[in-house]
Design an enzyme around this catalytic site. Structure first.
Site, PDB file in Angstrom:
ATOM      1  N   GLU A 188       0.834  -1.222   0.000  1.00 38.95           N
ATOM      2  CA  GLU A 188       0.000   0.000   0.000  1.00 38.95           C
ATOM      3  C   GLU A 188       0.861   1.262   0.000  1.00 38.95           C
ATOM      4  O   GLU A 188       2.067   1.213   0.249  1.00 38.95           O
ATOM      5  CB  GLU A 188      -0.946   0.005   1.205  1.00 38.95           C
ATOM      6  CG  GLU A 188      -0.222   0.051   2.536  1.00 38.95           C
ATOM      7  CD  GLU A 188      -1.034   0.747   3.620  1.00 38.95           C
ATOM      8  OE1 GLU A 188      -1.488   1.876   3.381  1.00 38.95           O
ATOM      9  OE2 GLU A 188      -1.196   0.155   4.704  1.00 38.95           O
ATOM     10  N   LYS A 212      -4.086  -2.069  14.683  1.00 32.06           N
ATOM     11  CA  LYS A 212      -3.242  -1.101  15.396  1.00 32.06           C
ATOM     12  C   LYS A 212      -3.744  -0.943  16.838  1.00 32.06           C
ATOM     13  O   LYS A 212      -4.943  -0.877  17.071  1.00 32.06           O
ATOM     14  CB  LYS A 212      -3.271   0.249  14.679  1.00 32.06           C
ATOM     15  CG  LYS A 212      -2.323   0.246  13.490  1.00 32.06           C
ATOM     16  CD  LYS A 212      -2.218   1.585  12.838  1.00 32.06           C
ATOM     17  CE  LYS A 212      -3.361   1.834  11.924  1.00 32.06           C
ATOM     18  NZ  LYS A 212      -3.190   1.727  10.528  1.00 32.06           N
TER      19      LYS A 212
HETATM   20  N1  PSU Z   1      -0.560   0.752   8.837  1.00 36.18           N
HETATM   21  C1  PSU Z   1       0.491   1.518   9.187  1.00 36.18           C
HETATM   22  N2  PSU Z   1       0.432   2.850   8.912  1.00 36.18           N
HETATM   23  C2  PSU Z   1      -0.646   3.409   8.257  1.00 36.18           C
HETATM   24  C3  PSU Z   1      -1.762   2.592   7.895  1.00 36.18           C
HETATM   25  C4  PSU Z   1      -1.649   1.271   8.211  1.00 36.18           C
HETATM   26  O1  PSU Z   1       1.464   1.019   9.745  1.00 36.18           O
HETATM   27  O2  PSU Z   1      -0.630   4.606   7.988  1.00 36.18           O
HETATM   28  C5  PSU Z   1      -2.945   3.166   7.138  1.00 36.18           C
HETATM   29  C6  PSU Z   1      -3.489   2.061   6.211  1.00 36.18           C
HETATM   30  O3  PSU Z   1      -3.506   2.579   4.903  1.00 36.18           O
HETATM   31  C7  PSU Z   1      -4.885   1.787   6.705  1.00 36.18           C
HETATM   32  C8  PSU Z   1      -5.258   3.141   7.202  1.00 36.18           C
HETATM   33  O4  PSU Z   1      -5.728   1.292   5.702  1.00 36.18           O
HETATM   34  O5  PSU Z   1      -4.073   3.561   7.914  1.00 36.18           O
HETATM   35  C9  PSU Z   1      -6.489   3.100   8.098  1.00 36.18           C
HETATM   36  O6  PSU Z   1      -7.019   4.394   8.165  1.00 36.18           O
HETATM   37  P1  PSU Z   1      -8.476   4.612   8.801  1.00 36.18           P
HETATM   38  O7  PSU Z   1      -8.299   4.191  10.222  1.00 36.18           O
HETATM   39  O8  PSU Z   1      -8.744   6.087   8.631  1.00 36.18           O
HETATM   40  O9  PSU Z   1      -9.409   3.730   8.028  1.00 36.18           O
END
Ligand code: PSU
Ligand code: MN
Length: 303
Positions: free
Chosen positions: A23, A157
């Protein structure tokens, strides 16, 4: 649909050799320059060392790219104004000819269009703490329920509400598989303190389960939760109070929607004097390794 492939990715796909999707939101919104660019290059190198071809995915000036040249990757890593693209944003970004980085959800959509089954990242989005009031649940979870890509992450996370995230994934029928241990990992820590719903110990079993799901006519992918290497982990009792400080600040400053995750990651980096970034990079590399192994098993299975 026009997709721009690097010649390396195009050849690998034509010859049915292993390919791992990567990604780009983690590059533009997850880490600061220049560590983001170094991380992206190291991840690609790790995928190659483990016998697969890396395909970093992004939208550049309205067009889909599967595999980026070093120059494009560097330019993207330096961009301040790249959009953060999830399922809802992808077509709009393309229609307007803009540049955007793909989240887990959008990367899965494009990987699937390109015929790539395996994707490595850091951590997936999930149910945010306080979601009972904010309704903040990442579109990554819905995507796992409908798009057939196996996502290798270090668990949800730890900034999230992990029990609620597991409940939603269960409701959506998404297999959550801890790799090589019983406990569900929690990104910076090897254990969340919760048992994972499922456990697998080999890349081969993971690839086989992915294919069996297809045979059964089940839509959606799998979430593989791969624990961060021991020497780089930040134990749960060390990181938890720091997460709490960052969460309190986010609330005080009314940070909401797409800004929540990048804000928390940046604040935790500052509060740990960069240690969280070190761990983040180590766990992404570890996931790239496992994803390359899974992709190799897919090739051997003839998929
Ligand atoms: N994992 C990481 N750093 C990030 C992300 C994931 O170590 O920045 C990103 C991914 O792209 C994931 C997004 O899909 O954060 C999730 O964002 P939200 O919680 O706004 O859906
Ligand atoms: Mn959200």
């Amino acid at each position: 649909m026009k997709i721009n492939y690097t010649s390396e990715v195009k050849q690998a796909l034509e010859q049915k050799r292993p390919v791992v999707a990567l990604e780009s939101t983690i590059i533009t919104h997850g880490m600061p320059w220049p560590q983001n660019y170094e991380m992206a290059q190291k991840v690609e190198a790790t995928v190659r060392e483990n016998g697969a071809t890396p395909a970093t995915i992004a939208v550049i000036e309205g067009e889909i790219y599967v595999g980026l040249t070093a120059e494009t990757l560097e330019a993207l890593a330096k961009t301040q104004d790249a959009l953060k693209l999830s399922r809802a944003d992808l077509a709009i970004c393309m229609a307007k000819g803009l540049t955007g980085a793909t989240t887990v959800a959008a990367t899965m959509i494009i990987a699937n269009l390109a015929g790539i089954s395996v994707f490595a990242t850091g951590g997936i989005g999930g149910v945010h703490r306080g979601a009972e009031l904010s309704f903040d649940i990442s579109a990554d979870l819905q995507e796992l329920a409908q798009t057939p890509v196996s996502v290798v992450a270090a668990g949800p996370k730890a900034i999230l509400d992990i029990p609620k995230t597991l409940e939603v994934l269960e409701t959506l029928g998404v297999p959550v598989i801890a790799f090589g241990q019983d406990d569900l990992p929690a990104f910076w820590s090897r254990s969340s303190g919760l048992q994972a719903p499922l456990r697998m110990d080999t890349a081969r079993d993971i690839a086989r389960a992915h294919e069996i799901r297809k045979t059964l006519g089940l839509p959606g992918g799998q979430l593989i939760a791969n624990p961060v290497p021991l020497d780089k982990e930040i134990p749960k009792d060390h990181i938890d109070p720091i997460i709490q400080v960052a969460l309190d600040e986010a609330e005080k400053r009314n940070i909401s929607a797409k800004k929540v995750t990048p804000f928390l990651l940046t604040r935790i980096l500052e509060l740990t004097d960069g240690r969280s970034l070190d761990t983040n990079i180590a766990l992404v590399l570890n996931n790239a390794r496992l994803a390359a192994e899974i992709a190799s098993e897919h090739s051997m299975l003839g998929q």
